[in-house]
Design an enzyme around this catalytic site. Structure first.
Site, PDB file in Angstrom:
ATOM      1  N   VAL A 190       0.838  -1.205   0.000  1.00 35.90           N
ATOM      2  CA  VAL A 190       0.000   0.000   0.000  1.00 35.90           C
ATOM      3  C   VAL A 190       0.871   1.252   0.000  1.00 35.90           C
ATOM      4  O   VAL A 190       0.601   2.215  -0.727  1.00 35.90           O
ATOM      5  CB  VAL A 190      -0.953   0.010   1.208  1.00 35.90           C
ATOM      6  CG1 VAL A 190      -1.850   1.251   1.167  1.00 35.90           C
ATOM      7  CG2 VAL A 190      -1.814  -1.248   1.233  1.00 35.90           C
ATOM      8  N   GLN A 191       1.920   1.241   0.801  1.00 37.54           N
ATOM      9  CA  GLN A 191       2.841   2.380   0.800  1.00 37.54           C
ATOM     10  C   GLN A 191       3.440   2.582  -0.586  1.00 37.54           C
ATOM     11  O   GLN A 191       3.553   3.715  -1.071  1.00 37.54           O
ATOM     12  CB  GLN A 191       3.951   2.147   1.822  1.00 37.54           C
ATOM     13  CG  GLN A 191       3.487   2.215   3.270  1.00 37.54           C
ATOM     14  CD  GLN A 191       4.560   1.750   4.234  1.00 37.54           C
ATOM     15  OE1 GLN A 191       5.349   0.861   3.909  1.00 37.54           O
ATOM     16  NE2 GLN A 191       4.587   2.333   5.421  1.00 37.54           N
ATOM     17  N   ARG A 210       9.714  12.409  12.312  1.00 35.71           N
ATOM     18  CA  ARG A 210      10.197  11.356  11.412  1.00 35.71           C
ATOM     19  C   ARG A 210      10.921  11.952  10.206  1.00 35.71           C
ATOM     20  O   ARG A 210      11.913  11.405   9.728  1.00 35.71           O
ATOM     21  CB  ARG A 210       9.019  10.491  10.955  1.00 35.71           C
ATOM     22  CG  ARG A 210       8.327   9.760  12.096  1.00 35.71           C
ATOM     23  CD  ARG A 210       7.276   8.800  11.576  1.00 35.71           C
ATOM     24  NE  ARG A 210       6.539   8.183  12.674  1.00 35.71           N
ATOM     25  CZ  ARG A 210       5.742   7.147  12.544  1.00 35.71           C
ATOM     26  NH1 ARG A 210       5.579   6.601  11.353  1.00 35.71           N
ATOM     27  NH2 ARG A 210       5.106   6.649  13.583  1.00 35.71           N
ATOM     28  N   GLU A 257      -4.563  12.787  10.002  1.00 35.47           N
ATOM     29  CA  GLU A 257      -5.875  12.689  10.671  1.00 35.47           C
ATOM     30  C   GLU A 257      -6.836  13.719  10.076  1.00 35.47           C
ATOM     31  O   GLU A 257      -7.511  14.473  10.784  1.00 35.47           O
ATOM     32  CB  GLU A 257      -5.738  12.869  12.186  1.00 35.47           C
ATOM     33  CG  GLU A 257      -4.966  11.756  12.862  1.00 35.47           C
ATOM     34  CD  GLU A 257      -5.604  10.378  12.680  1.00 35.47           C
ATOM     35  OE1 GLU A 257      -6.798  10.313  12.309  1.00 35.47           O
ATOM     36  OE2 GLU A 257      -4.920   9.367  12.883  1.00 35.47           O
TER      37      GLU A 257
END
Length: 485
Positions: free
Chosen positions: A21-22, A79, A150
């Site tokens: 999926v990534q 990250r 989100e």
């Protein structure tokens, strides 16, 4: 602006092995990519890779990570920092400048290695962390890319009025990632890019209504990690159905906002009214009891729910308002004594020291469980909802109790956060009293509620940055041209 795509060679530089999926997300050239994935499925990691790629592949690029709060934005930002610092060691013609408190990261590009004589800066790429709770602070910038984390918790007006205009000048791209929260604008955007046909958990997924600028991706957590499917299915036993389907199954669930979807599984018991008490059953010497105590403030009610730990039933519920602290504690003490000196689980948050001092003075055996944050409240309520769905909650068959449970709902705040509260000007004192009592109950399947520790609001640099990597580089030759001497 044509979106570049990363090569496998670039992934190797980061030690990154994207799952299917990534990889699909990285290979897409759509201007608007919408990823609806279950928890812990790597969507944040993939997003951080996208940012790193742009900062290095396009010298001078400007991008933001936007989340409902700064704390959430800091996760992906951290990250990105970790990956950028790692790549800077590979490309000597770059220099990294970090302003952590401002969530601002600069990657300076030079015409030759930084330490080489005569090295000149030719461009600076910039990446910043932003919060959606202050939309006015998002206006006025000119950006090449935006990552929304989100996104389902961010109001559509923030996207349409503040974020999207920042991409117009440079025809920038947006990566919109989230777990779903009902059928809101994130759902509508997802459908605009969904080409996977009819799929369970995606209403109207079989209707072709795609837009050429959009591409969408969908996967449950166990689709990404099939070897852990059994673990996820076990979680289903301990999480309310709606929460599990949304958070792990990545389903777009249409519901009436009611928190307690298992009301039809609620066991209703006959009772006798004795003053302010609803009595189902008197004390039995061979049984153990506890009391969930929610103290009333101002116009609120005080509610004390007596739970029989042997049967899992509320055998008595006392509800009152307008009583002084001393009177409330005196009533609680009498109730405790009537049920064999039952121990009390009390929400002592927001009532000051008066209640605690009075409880101590009266010699009541109590455990404080302060509901001091929305996180604590949600955990308690989720436990009650789960037990209800399993048919393990029994209460007096009283209209006031049922109405309060039925009218306890999910709401979205102006900043996009989801909260639980009573409908309109209703009360939630019964709900909280029941939740406190059932926090002590060991279910028929052996399940026992444990309150998870709250996550610190701010993360240290070492904690907020992960060494896992996900990146995309279209063309390594482009990178070599940009960073070689």
């Amino acid at each position: 602006m044509k979106r570049l795509r990363p090569s496998d060679k670039f992934f190797e530089l980061l030690g990154y092995k994207p799952h299917h999926v990534q990889l699909a997300i990285h290979r897409s050239t759509a201007k608007r990519r919408v990823a609806c994935l279950g928890r812990q499925s790597g969507k944040s990691e993939a997003a951080s890779v996208e940012a790193v790629f742009e900062l290095f592949a396009r010298p001078g690029s400007q991008g933001w990570i936007i989340a409902p709060t700064y704390d959430q934005a800091e996760i992906i930002f951290g990250r990105v920092v970790e990956k950028v610092e790692r790549l800077a060691e590979v490309f000597p013609a770059t220099e990294v400048q970090l302003q952590r408190r401002r969530l601002r990261l600069l990657v300076h590009h030079y015409d030759r290695p930084v330490n080489a004589p005569g090295a000149k800066r030719v461009a600076t790429s910039e990446f910043r962390g932003k919060s959606a709770d202050r939309p006015d602070n998002l206006r006025g910038a000119t950006l090449d890319f935006v990552i929304l984390d989100e996104a389902a918790m961010i109001p559509f007006s923030v996207w349409s009025e503040a974020i999207e205009p920042t991409l117009s000048v440079r025809d920038g791209w947006a990566l919109i990632i989230s777990t779903p929260k009902g059928l809101n604008w994130f759902y509508e955007f997802f459908l605009m890019g969904w080409r996977g046909g009819l799929k369970e958990g995606i209403p109207n997924s079989g209707v072709n209504q795609t837009h050429p600028d959009f591409e969408s991706f969908h996967a449950a957590s166990w689709d990404v990690w099939p070897e852990r499917r059994e673990w996820y299915m076990e979680r289903r036993l301990y999480i309310p159905d709606l929460e599990f389907r949304q958070e792990y199954g990545a389903e777009f669930v249409s519901h009436s906002n009611s928190v307690f979807s298992g009301l039809d599984m609620l066991i209703l018991l006959p009772y006798e009214r004795r003053g302010t008490r609803l009595v189902v059953e008197d004390y039995r010497p061979d049984h153990i009891y506890c009391i969930g105590a929610d103290f009333g403030k101002n116009q609120d009610y005080s509610v004390f729910s007596v739970l029989d730990l042997d049967t899992g039933a509320i055998v008595c519920l006392e509800r009152m308002n307008g009583a002084t602290w001393s009177d409330q504690v005196a009533r609680l003490k009498a109730l405790s004594e009537d049920y064999g000196h039952a121990y009390v689980v009390a929400d002592t948050w927001g009532v000051g020291d008066a209640i605690a001092e009075e409880l101590d003075a009266q010699g009541i055996n109590y455990t404080p469980l302060p509901v001091k944050s929305s996180s604590v409240k949600e955990q308690l309520i989720s436990n009650l909802a789960l037990l209800m769905e399993k048919g393990q909650v029994a209460v007096p068959n009283d209209k006031t109790i049922l109405d309060e449970l039925r009218n306890f709902r999910y709401y979205r705040t102006a900043s996009g956060n989801q909260v639980m509260r009573a409908y309109g000007r209703g009360h939630d004192d019964i709900v909280m009293s029941l939740a406190l009592a059932y926090s002590q109950y060991e279910g028929k399947d052996g399940y026992k509620f444990e309150l998870a520790e709250e996550r610190p609001s701010k993360l240290k640099h070492e904690e907020s940055v992960m060494s896992l990597v996900e990146d995309d580089f279209t063309d390594l030759e482009l990178a070599n041209r940009a960073f070689s001497a």
